[in-house]
Design an enzyme around this catalytic site. Structure first.
Site, mmCIF file in Angstrom:
data_model
loop_
_atom_site.group_PDB
_atom_site.id
_atom_site.type_symbol
_atom_site.label_atom_id
_atom_site.label_comp_id
_atom_site.label_asym_id
_atom_site.label_seq_id
_atom_site.Cartn_x
_atom_site.Cartn_y
_atom_site.Cartn_z
ATOM 1 N N THR A 1 -113.592 57.909 -54.720
ATOM 2 C CA THR A 1 -112.381 57.353 -55.342
ATOM 3 C C THR A 1 -112.521 55.834 -55.435
ATOM 4 O O THR A 1 -113.109 55.198 -54.566
ATOM 5 C CB THR A 1 -111.105 57.713 -54.551
ATOM 6 O OG1 THR A 1 -111.172 57.146 -53.240
ATOM 7 C CG2 THR A 1 -110.921 59.221 -54.450
ATOM 8 N N GLY A 2 -111.967 55.284 -56.514
ATOM 9 C CA GLY A 2 -112.030 53.821 -56.702
ATOM 10 C C GLY A 2 -113.448 53.339 -56.922
ATOM 11 O O GLY A 2 -113.907 52.401 -56.270
ATOM 12 N N SER B 1 -114.703 52.037 -59.684
ATOM 13 C CA SER B 1 -114.870 51.080 -60.793
ATOM 14 C C SER B 1 -115.304 49.688 -60.364
ATOM 15 O O SER B 1 -115.861 48.943 -61.174
ATOM 16 C CB SER B 1 -113.548 50.979 -61.574
ATOM 17 O OG SER B 1 -112.461 50.954 -60.682
ATOM 18 N N GLY C 1 -116.247 46.793 -56.801
ATOM 19 C CA GLY C 1 -116.450 46.504 -55.379
ATOM 20 C C GLY C 1 -117.272 47.541 -54.626
ATOM 21 O O GLY C 1 -118.335 47.991 -55.080
ATOM 22 N N ILE C 2 -116.767 47.931 -53.477
ATOM 23 C CA ILE C 2 -117.493 48.852 -52.596
ATOM 24 C C ILE C 2 -117.675 50.214 -53.266
ATOM 25 O O ILE C 2 -118.741 50.834 -53.164
ATOM 26 C CB ILE C 2 -116.733 48.991 -51.248
ATOM 27 C CG1 ILE C 2 -116.797 47.657 -50.483
ATOM 28 C CG2 ILE C 2 -117.305 50.134 -50.418
ATOM 29 C CD1 ILE C 2 -115.860 47.580 -49.272
ATOM 30 N N GLY C 3 -116.644 50.672 -53.974
ATOM 31 C CA GLY C 3 -116.732 51.967 -54.646
ATOM 32 C C GLY C 3 -117.832 51.968 -55.697
ATOM 33 O O GLY C 3 -118.602 52.929 -55.813
ATOM 34 N N SER D 1 -111.110 50.000 -42.208
ATOM 35 C CA SER D 1 -111.296 48.543 -42.191
ATOM 36 C C SER D 1 -111.368 48.087 -40.749
ATOM 37 O O SER D 1 -110.815 48.740 -39.860
ATOM 38 C CB SER D 1 -110.102 47.863 -42.853
ATOM 39 O OG SER D 1 -110.042 46.491 -42.512
ATOM 40 N N TYR E 1 -101.336 47.174 -43.885
ATOM 41 C CA TYR E 1 -102.739 47.535 -44.173
ATOM 42 C C TYR E 1 -103.420 48.013 -42.895
ATOM 43 O O TYR E 1 -104.099 49.045 -42.893
ATOM 44 C CB TYR E 1 -103.438 46.306 -44.750
ATOM 45 C CG TYR E 1 -104.878 46.500 -45.177
ATOM 46 C CD1 TYR E 1 -105.201 47.176 -46.349
ATOM 47 C CD2 TYR E 1 -105.921 45.974 -44.404
ATOM 48 C CE1 TYR E 1 -106.525 47.327 -46.745
ATOM 49 C CE2 TYR E 1 -107.243 46.115 -44.797
ATOM 50 C CZ TYR E 1 -107.552 46.798 -45.964
ATOM 51 O OH TYR E 1 -108.857 46.947 -46.348
HETATM 52 P P1 NDP Z 1 -111.506 46.256 -54.822
HETATM 53 O O1 NDP Z 1 -110.154 45.670 -54.921
HETATM 54 O O2 NDP Z 1 -112.689 45.487 -55.282
HETATM 55 O O3 NDP Z 1 -111.536 47.695 -55.556
HETATM 56 C C1 NDP Z 1 -110.531 48.610 -55.298
HETATM 57 C C2 NDP Z 1 -110.868 49.924 -55.944
HETATM 58 O O4 NDP Z 1 -109.804 50.850 -55.661
HETATM 59 C C3 NDP Z 1 -110.962 49.834 -57.447
HETATM 60 O O5 NDP Z 1 -111.945 50.717 -57.917
HETATM 61 C C4 NDP Z 1 -109.576 50.291 -57.919
HETATM 62 O O6 NDP Z 1 -109.563 50.890 -59.213
HETATM 63 C C5 NDP Z 1 -109.258 51.339 -56.874
HETATM 64 N N1 NDP Z 1 -107.824 51.546 -56.743
HETATM 65 C C6 NDP Z 1 -106.874 50.644 -56.437
HETATM 66 N N2 NDP Z 1 -105.654 51.226 -56.425
HETATM 67 C C7 NDP Z 1 -105.851 52.537 -56.724
HETATM 68 C C8 NDP Z 1 -105.004 53.647 -56.877
HETATM 69 N N3 NDP Z 1 -103.674 53.557 -56.742
HETATM 70 N N4 NDP Z 1 -105.551 54.839 -57.185
HETATM 71 C C9 NDP Z 1 -106.880 54.951 -57.351
HETATM 72 N N5 NDP Z 1 -107.737 53.940 -57.235
HETATM 73 C C10 NDP Z 1 -107.234 52.739 -56.928
HETATM 74 O O7 NDP Z 1 -111.640 46.659 -53.291
HETATM 75 P P2 NDP Z 1 -112.909 46.782 -52.319
HETATM 76 O O8 NDP Z 1 -114.061 47.324 -53.024
HETATM 77 O O9 NDP Z 1 -113.028 45.520 -51.577
HETATM 78 O O10 NDP Z 1 -112.336 47.839 -51.285
HETATM 79 C C11 NDP Z 1 -112.700 49.218 -51.295
HETATM 80 C C12 NDP Z 1 -112.193 49.834 -49.994
HETATM 81 O O11 NDP Z 1 -112.769 49.146 -48.892
HETATM 82 C C13 NDP Z 1 -110.682 49.740 -49.833
HETATM 83 O O12 NDP Z 1 -110.187 50.906 -49.231
HETATM 84 C C14 NDP Z 1 -110.514 48.566 -48.893
HETATM 85 O O13 NDP Z 1 -109.330 48.624 -48.166
HETATM 86 C C15 NDP Z 1 -111.746 48.718 -48.011
HETATM 87 N N6 NDP Z 1 -112.146 47.508 -47.331
HETATM 88 C C16 NDP Z 1 -112.523 46.377 -48.031
HETATM 89 C C17 NDP Z 1 -112.893 45.235 -47.331
HETATM 90 C C18 NDP Z 1 -113.299 43.976 -48.017
HETATM 91 O O14 NDP Z 1 -113.485 42.957 -47.321
HETATM 92 N N7 NDP Z 1 -113.470 43.946 -49.321
HETATM 93 C C19 NDP Z 1 -112.889 45.205 -45.875
HETATM 94 C C20 NDP Z 1 -112.468 46.426 -45.255
HETATM 95 C C21 NDP Z 1 -112.133 47.526 -45.965
HETATM 96 P P3 NDP Z 1 -109.432 50.003 -60.586
HETATM 97 O O15 NDP Z 1 -110.479 48.945 -60.493
HETATM 98 O O16 NDP Z 1 -109.735 50.991 -61.672
HETATM 99 O O17 NDP Z 1 -108.055 49.484 -60.649
#
Ligand code: NDP
Length: 243
Positions: free
Chosen positions: A7-8, A10, A12-14, A138, A151
């Site tokens: 999930t997610g 598109s 960052g980490i996903g 996290s 969070y």
């Molecule tokens: P980003 O903000 O870069 O990406 C977030 C992703 O989640 C995007 O693909 C976005 O989709 C998707 N998303 C957001 N809201 C929804 C929703 N309602 N339904 C479905 N998809 C959704 O975040 P990161 O890559 O940084 O974070 C990824 C995970 O890692 C998260 O769970 C975050 O809490 C966790 N994390 C991140 C850290 C960090 O330092 N970055 C540290 C610790 C944990 P779209 O782009 O299409 O809107």
């Protein structure tokens, strides 16, 4: 060929997870929420590299959209061997300033989303007596973060969910683990000032932010054969900040 649903995917980490699993030979089904174009380009990129990927739009806070996502992914790639619940949002601010709607939205995406995905993914895994689930928590879910109370609560909830499910699902051959990333260089941290980031780097024993790819490698490991006796664990990918 094994299939993972992320999930997610598109950004960052996903996104790094999509690329890492595809490179390792997995078929990748992933969701995006708002970034349709970026998600489509990622599918193309994977296909150009000889991999298999497909994506669909879904708000993970809505169980009917999660059910539809799984139905489409199963139609394309059945069966789903691994699930990575990565989609998440953050909220910075004092808890006392948070509205009901802000709290509900954060819990909806970060915690309910994982519940909806696990509820939908697990029955088929139980039938096949195999499967792996990784929840992206996290470091704040482990240590608690000031001005990130909601969070932190949601991410701690994911750890409880993973530990409970590891016990519930272990006898069915399914492993459930969490990753607790530290400060990772993605758009989620775009709101932090250079000063904030410098302070976080200072607090991190390895002295830098992590890369999304470093979290993706951990997810790939936890879903793979090398982790076949690992379940109910919280793997910190944090440069030592939460030790
Ligand atoms: P980003 O903000 O870069 O990406 C977030 C992703 O989640 C995007 O693909 C976005 O989709 C998707 N998303 C957001 N809201 C929804 C929703 N309602 N339904 C479905 N998809 C959704 O975040 P990161 O890559 O940084 O974070 C990824 C995970 O890692 C998260 O769970 C975050 O809490 C966790 N994390 C991140 C850290 C960090 O330092 N970055 C540290 C610790 C944990 P779209 O782009 O299409 O809107």
């Amino acid at each position: 060929m094994k299939t993972v649903l992320i999930t997610g995917g598109s950004r960052g980490i996903g996104q790094a997870c999509v690329l890492a699993f595809a490179r390792a030979g997995w078929q990748v089904a992933f969701s995006y929420h708002t970034q349709a174009e970026q998600a489509g380009q990622l599918v193309e990129r994977v296909r150009q590299q000889g991999g298999a990927a497909a994506c669909w739009q879904a708000d993970v806070a809505d169980s009917s959209q999660v059910d539809r996502l799984f139905a489409r992914a199963e139609e394309a790639f059945d069966p789903i061997d691994a699930l990575v619940c990565n989609a998440g949002i953050a909220h910075q601010g004092l808890l006392t300033d948070m509205t009901d709607a802000q709290w509900r939205r954060l819990m909806g995406v970060d915690l309910d989303g994982a519940f909806y995905c696990c509820r939908r993914a697990l029955p088929a895994m139980v039938r096949r007596h195999q499967g792996s689930v990784v929840l992206i928590s996290s470091m704040w879910g482990v240590t608690g973060g000031s001005c990130e109370a909601a969070y932190s609560a949601a991410k701690a909830g994911l750890i409880g969910l993973a530990k409970a499910l590891a016990k519930e699902m272990g006898p069915s051959g399914i492993r459930v683990n969490c990753i607790a990333p530290g400060v990772i260089d993605t758009e989620m941290n775009g709101g932090l000032t250079e000063e904030d980031l410098a302070a976080l780097r200072e607090e991190t024993p390895l002295g830098r932010q992590g890369a999304p790819e470093e979290v993706a490698e951990a997810a790939l490991f936890l879903c793979g054969e090398g982790a076949r006796f690992i379940t109910g664990q919280v793997l910190g990918v944090d440069g030592g900040i939460a030790v």
